[in-house]
Enzyme design. Sequence first.
Site, PDB file in Angstrom:
ATOM      1  N   LYS A 165       0.807  -1.222   0.000  1.00  0.00           N
ATOM      2  CA  LYS A 165       0.000   0.000   0.000  1.00  0.00           C
ATOM      3  C   LYS A 165       0.842   1.276   0.000  1.00  0.00           C
ATOM      4  CE  LYS A 165      -4.142  -1.863   0.073  1.00  0.00           C
ATOM      5  NZ  LYS A 165      -5.113  -1.668  -1.036  1.00  0.00           N
ATOM      6  N   GLU A 180      -9.896   5.453   3.083  1.00  0.00           N
ATOM      7  CA  GLU A 180     -10.695   4.336   3.575  1.00  0.00           C
ATOM      8  C   GLU A 180      -9.742   3.182   3.856  1.00  0.00           C
ATOM      9  OE1 GLU A 180      -9.289   2.736   0.053  1.00  0.00           O
ATOM     10  OE2 GLU A 180     -10.160   4.748   0.246  1.00  0.00           O
ATOM     11  N   SER A 220       1.535  -9.703  -1.010  1.00  0.00           N
ATOM     12  CA  SER A 220       1.171  -8.287  -0.891  1.00  0.00           C
ATOM     13  C   SER A 220       1.359  -7.712   0.508  1.00  0.00           C
ATOM     14  CB  SER A 220      -0.280  -8.080  -1.327  1.00  0.00           C
ATOM     15  OG  SER A 220      -1.162  -8.870  -0.543  1.00  0.00           O
TER      16      SER A 220
END
Length: 423
Positions: A85, A107, A378
């Site tokens: 991210k 969010e 990830s």
Amino acid sequence: MKNIKRFGRFGGSYVSELLVPALNRLEREFASALKEREFEREVRNYLSQYAGRPTPLYFAQNLSKKFGIKIYLKREDLLHTGAHKINNTIGQTLLARRMGKTRLIAETGAGQHGVATATAAALLGLECVVYMGEEDAKRQALNVYRMRLLGAEVKVVGAGSKTLKDAINEALRDYATTSDTTHYVIGSAMGPHPYPSIVRHFQSVIGKEAKAQILKVEGKLPTCLLACVGGGSNSIGLFGPFLDDKKCGRVKMFGVEAGGKGIASGMHAARLTGDGRPGVLHGALTYLLENENGQIRDTHSVSAGLDYPAVGPEHSMLHERRRVKYVSVTDGQALEGFKLLSRTEGIIPALESAHAIAYLPEVAKSCRKGDSVIVCLSGRGDKDVEHASRIMDVEKNFPQKNDGWGAIQNRVALVHGDEGVDK
């Protein structure tokens, strides 16, 4: 890449009039920034000196031996904050500062995007507010604390299903009334134009690195790419540079959705492989889950980051064009993947990434000896250990003695009410 407004028939910008000026300005600023070497240089410097890029392409020798193929893990879990991210939040926060914005909103589902946004805000001196569904906040309490420790205000959303969908609803309401001073850092390759293009661009570093790394160690392109798909940022980050290169046309790609308690149960988040259909949610035309009256359905996944009723519009296009094969695994299978990587390689994956790991046995069936597979890892599983420990009794359901994938998985399925291993 080009600032794409639509991916085939999908995408677009279906928003209230209040948001149109803000999105138009964002589109112009993003296009302008891409032309400036200084902006790209600043992004690269922060990613390398602060976030920890490039990430390794790790040869998972024990996992490879188990399945008889060469398995490489793209280690996004080793980045600062523990997931991919931050690739996007660093880029978008620099873009926000370039636009003169002083406040960020975001969010978050699993909390990793919220942590990454709070991190970037602290680094660059911007105010930060993160919206998070009440259910997600409960199962990701550690990340809630991390965000607050970093100086962000976490607004817990108790409406609707109390998950990612509802957090996005609140963030969009905030953005519609504060866009003069606020930038909305959308965390996945979804939402109204130009967000899918922005996120794709900042996450493409995953695939660019992976392609160069596999060519260096193998001397050829991989046979397959494998990644989990919620909104779709880590997967499109890995797939994108291969999709953009005509020489990579024979590389197979698999996107793994959250099958929850099984497609037949209706308690899942499988938009492309379940009973999803095209519709509009959060500003874009894409595949989503809705009932017979056109209302958005509640979703379910053991993984907060995949628990979302829609998917990024580019994934919808790739699904219809059959360029990427989308599949799903159940909660039980994902928990088995969580355990499998932990015990074979000493790497505890995020539950999102565990969905991709769980599909490796099926990928291996379609490969020959010597074929190579890149799995996007990830995120790391620190955030999920407490949640997973509450769900599964390790000694009862995951005995130390390995009695086979199918036997263990079907036992887990019985415990969690899943469909078990696909026959």
